[in-house]
Design a protein around this motif. Structure first.
Motif, PDB file in Angstrom:
ATOM      1  N   ASP A   1     -24.853 -30.812   4.046  1.00  0.00           N
ATOM      2  CA  ASP A   1     -23.933 -30.062   4.667  1.00  0.00           C
ATOM      3  C   ASP A   1     -23.494 -30.406   5.948  1.00  0.00           C
ATOM      4  OD1 ASP A   1     -23.926 -28.773   2.127  1.00  0.00           O
ATOM      5  OD2 ASP A   1     -25.429 -27.162   2.731  1.00  0.00           O
TER       6      ASP A   1
ATOM      7  N   ASN B   1     -16.760 -27.055  -4.080  1.00  0.00           N
ATOM      8  CA  ASN B   1     -17.862 -26.069  -4.782  1.00  0.00           C
ATOM      9  C   ASN B   1     -17.941 -25.051  -3.350  1.00  0.00           C
ATOM     10  OD1 ASN B   1     -18.470 -27.359  -6.707  1.00  0.00           O
ATOM     11  ND2 ASN B   1     -20.459 -28.305  -5.681  1.00  0.00           N
ATOM     12  N   ARG B   2     -17.563 -25.179  -2.103  1.00  0.00           N
ATOM     13  CA  ARG B   2     -18.025 -24.225  -1.252  1.00  0.00           C
ATOM     14  C   ARG B   2     -16.410 -23.275  -0.566  1.00  0.00           C
ATOM     15  NH1 ARG B   2     -21.312 -26.154   3.164  1.00  0.00           N
ATOM     16  NH2 ARG B   2     -21.844 -24.148   3.594  1.00  0.00           N
TER      17      ARG B   2
ATOM     18  N   LYS C   1     -18.644 -31.179  -2.708  1.00  0.00           N
ATOM     19  CA  LYS C   1     -19.252 -30.110  -2.014  1.00  0.00           C
ATOM     20  C   LYS C   1     -18.247 -28.988  -1.377  1.00  0.00           C
ATOM     21  CE  LYS C   1     -23.799 -31.634  -0.010  1.00  0.00           C
ATOM     22  NZ  LYS C   1     -24.647 -30.214  -0.050  1.00  0.00           N
TER      23      LYS C   1
ATOM     24  N   ALA D   1     -16.418 -21.639   4.413  1.00  0.00           N
ATOM     25  CA  ALA D   1     -17.158 -21.660   3.277  1.00  0.00           C
ATOM     26  C   ALA D   1     -17.542 -20.193   2.630  1.00  0.00           C
ATOM     27  CB  ALA D   1     -18.542 -22.627   3.462  1.00  0.00           C
ATOM     28  N   SER D   2     -17.889 -20.452   1.420  1.00  0.00           N
ATOM     29  CA  SER D   2     -18.248 -19.179   0.761  1.00  0.00           C
ATOM     30  C   SER D   2     -19.424 -18.568   1.277  1.00  0.00           C
ATOM     31  CB  SER D   2     -18.302 -19.310  -0.812  1.00  0.00           C
ATOM     32  OG  SER D   2     -19.339 -20.361  -1.060  1.00  0.00           O
ATOM     33  N   ASP D   3     -20.499 -19.164   2.038  1.00  0.00           N
ATOM     34  CA  ASP D   3     -21.526 -18.645   2.405  1.00  0.00           C
ATOM     35  C   ASP D   3     -21.431 -18.499   4.032  1.00  0.00           C
ATOM     36  OD1 ASP D   3     -21.573 -21.216   2.588  1.00  0.00           O
ATOM     37  OD2 ASP D   3     -23.813 -21.670   2.502  1.00  0.00           O
TER      38      ASP D   3
END
Length: 675
Positions: free
Chosen positions: A449, A500-501, A497, A514-516
């Protein structure tokens, strides 16, 4: 200056460290600051800026170094400082607030908000005391503190309403992909074009290189000479003006006047990266050596002054020296004569239009606005410039923001990769690959990341959309320059990536964070191409290109969805989404796919050299060899069927969804590609 530092002293950001000895008790953005605001029942004073921002320096000198201001802030607020380049997500949220509440924005950005981060007041620069129609910071702080004590409920309600309104902005309707968007943007640029000095609209004028990239692409696809002329005129006049540093090279941030004469003198990495791409593109289209010369000079500046020993690129150089804007860049005729003597001095003075009265606060910004030979290389002047450069270095110093940002570095890597592909100078490929290696070793964590910034041995910040989208773009650009499948594989993996994010699977588009990532009061989804292309525009380009290169149906579906999302976002003002429109041309105009199956390394180099000499819009190229065949087949399954013929290299061309018979002769391939 205060002897004891505040809470910023442990930070790495040059901007935050500039404020570490202010009497204001600054905190960095984080849990400690907001917990303290909750515990002490105080509102938060948020100040966002960056280290080379002129008005940030002014506000610091006038207010944040002032004991009276510090006393008011420390008594009634929790003061938080943010470097917008380290926290683009925080900046994006509160810049949207400022623009919504005031109709404009900029830096320094000043926000008053509740301890749970909900804003109730926004502005930019404030002098210490009220001046003309401009409110003073002292009055603002006193009023806000009184309102917090006496009218808390209304402030909290205002903050909640603003937060709710922001969250409601994130959904955008998908649009229909048509050439009408491109025509509308071209028409807007034509209407606002300055035919005398180039550029668009009135002062201040910004380079906005992505607008010029769009115009160059559109001009070639539609064979419109007047559209090409708009871009060319702008490129010429920017170089003629003082926005280009004729001594040390490179471009400043923007021009304060119509002529591109008086710049805001700070130099940003992203401007110089994107402008390098534009001048290279103009050179490839026109073969006018002038554009190549400007690109080369700009890259010389980056390599000489903005490149870290490990290969990364620094952020910016300041506008101010010794507290004066532009002092580093301006000269008097007497200085030049004393440096060179009467003869060479007069040649230099006349060439750059210098006068005894000057053109900027009694001194001269060197420029070629009145020089009819600005496009031609003057060997005599080129001989004199190094001495002026060395002299300038001894007069005063420029502050340099030596952070290394992932997103901006990726833009510069793309520029160097383009330069190698177009100019075939190995120095530029070396710079691109070394910088990419640095991003992968120092700005990528163990999970693969991305991080936001690197400085003083430390990487920090969770990578945002721009970091991912621009790095995928950079990897694809190095692939285009080398046809090394490793770069295509890395681009494909990082792109996944990103999907996904950051991808909004329900409404389309990509979120900025990002989602997190840390949860802010809302999760922005930026589409507008401002100083740089938006992450969503860059993602459009990356998805479209990867879908064409790999033939992957899932990527094609994602690309189609993203282009429709951006078409919807661009509907109201297409010219404000010019980089997204450039990405859309791949879907709206004929495309071409080339697969080259080479028998050996010598054929690989020959076909690479041939392809680099061609300007091939909307064309993707795969080069297959015995060494990379298996790796390539995993990325692009359809390449398994492509093979040599009788031991000879074979070249396959598909155009507009139809494939031609393979070609086995390089000269024939050259002729076919030239048609």
């Amino acid at each position: 200056m205060k002897e004891t530092p505040n809470h910023l002293i442990g930070e790495k950001s040059p901007y935050l460290l500039q404020h570490a000895y202010n009497p204001v008790n600054w905190y960095p953005w984080g849990e400690e600051a907001f917990s303290k605001a909750q515990a002490e029942d105080k509102p938060v004073f948020l100040s966002i800026g960056y280290s080379t921002c002129h008005w940030c320096h002014v506000m610091e000198r006038e207010s944040f170094e002032d004991d009276e201001v510090a006393q008011a802030l420390n008594r009634d607020f929790i003061a938080v400082k943010v470097d917008k380049e380290e926290r683009p997500d925080v900046d994006a949220v509160y810049m949207t607030v400022c623009q919504a509440l005031t109709g404009s924005g900029g830096w320094p950005l000043t926000i008053l908000m509740t301890p749970d981060q909900k804003p109730f007041y926004a502005g930019t620069y404030f002098p210490k005391e009220s001046r003309y129609s401009m409110p003073g910071l002292m009055d603002l702080l006193a009023s806000a503190a009184q309102q917090w004590r006496e009218n808390r409920k209304e402030l909290l309600g205002s903050g909640e309403r603003i937060a709710m309104a922001l969250r409601g902005q994130t959904v955008k309707k998908k649009g229909r992909l048509t050439k009408d968007l491109l025509v509308s943007a071209r028409s807007w640029f034509r209407q606002t074009f300055d035919r005398q000095y180039g550029g668009f609209g009135a002062s201040p004028k910004f380079p906005s290189p992505h607008n010029l990239l769009f115009l160059l692409q559109y001009a070639m696809l539609e064979k419109e000479g007047d559209t090409l002329q708009m871009a060319e005129k702008t490129l010429l006049q920017m170089y003629r003006g003082g926005i280009f540093d004729h001594v040390g090279f490179g471009f400043s941030r923007y021009s304060t006047d119509d002529k591109w004469l008086v710049p805001h003198f700070e130099k940003m990495l992203y401007d110089n990266a994107l402008l390098t791409m534009v001048y290279l593109e103009a050179y490839q289209i026109t073969q006018n050596v002038f554009y190549k010369t400007v690109a080369v000079k700009t890259m010389d500046y980056i390599l000489r002054e903005m490149t870290d020993e490990n290969g990364g690129f620094y952020c910016a150089q300041d506008a101010d020296s010794d507290g004066q804007e532009g002092k580093y860049y301006v000269f008097t005729p007497d200085e030049i004569v004393s440096l060179f003597g009467e003869n060479d001095g007069r040649i230099f003075i006349e060439y750059f239009g210098m006068t005894s009265g000057g053109n900027f606060e009694g001194k001269n910004i060197l420029n070629l606005i009145g020089n009819p030979n600005a496009e031609c290389v003057n060997e005599e002047i080129e001989r004199l410039l190094p001495k002026v450069y060395e002299y300038r270095l001894t007069r005063t110093k420029l502050h340099k923001d030596d952070k290394i940002l992932t997103s901006w570095n990726a833009l510069m890597i793309t520029a160097f990769a383009d330069a190698y592909r177009i100019l075939e100078d190995n120095r530029y490929l070396d710079a691109a690959e070394k910088a990419m290696s640095f991003l992968q070793s120092s700005l990528t964590d163990e999970q693969g990341d991305l991080r936001v910034r690197y400085r003083d041995g430390e990487a920090a910040g969770m990578g945002g959309l721009d970091d991912y989208a621009f790095t995928v773009w950079a990897l694809l650009s190095i692939y285009d320059a080398t046809y090394d499948v490793d770069y295509l594989q890395q681009a494909s993996e990082l792109n996944q990536k990103m999907l996904n994010r950051f991808h909004d699977k329900e409404s389309g588009g990509f979120y900025l964070s990002a989602s997190d990532a840390e949860a802010l009061i809302y999760r922005p989804k930026e589409t507008y191409d401002g100083a740089i292309p938006s992450g969503n525009s860059a993602a459009s380009l990356c998805l479209t290109k990867l879908a064409a290169l790999t033939g992957n149906p899932a990527l094609q579906e994602a690309a189609d969805q993203q282009l429709r999302f951006m078409a919807g976002a661009a509907q109201e003002f297409p010219a404000g989404h010019s980089f997204a429109l450039t990405a859309m041309t791949a879907a709206l105009y004929p495309s071409r796919e080339i697969v080259c199956v080479v028998k050996d390394g010598a054929d690989f180099e020959r076909v690479k050299s041939l392809l680099h000499k061609k300007r091939m819009p909307n064309t993707t190229v795969l080069v297959k060899s015995a060494e990379n065949a298996e790796q390539l087949a995993k990325l692009a399954e359809f390449t398994r069927e492509y093979s040599l013929r009788d031991g000879k290299s074979a070249y396959y061309i598909c155009q507009n969804n139809a494939c031609s018979p393979p070609i086995y002769d390089l000269k024939e391939l050259d002729q076919k590609l030239s048609q």
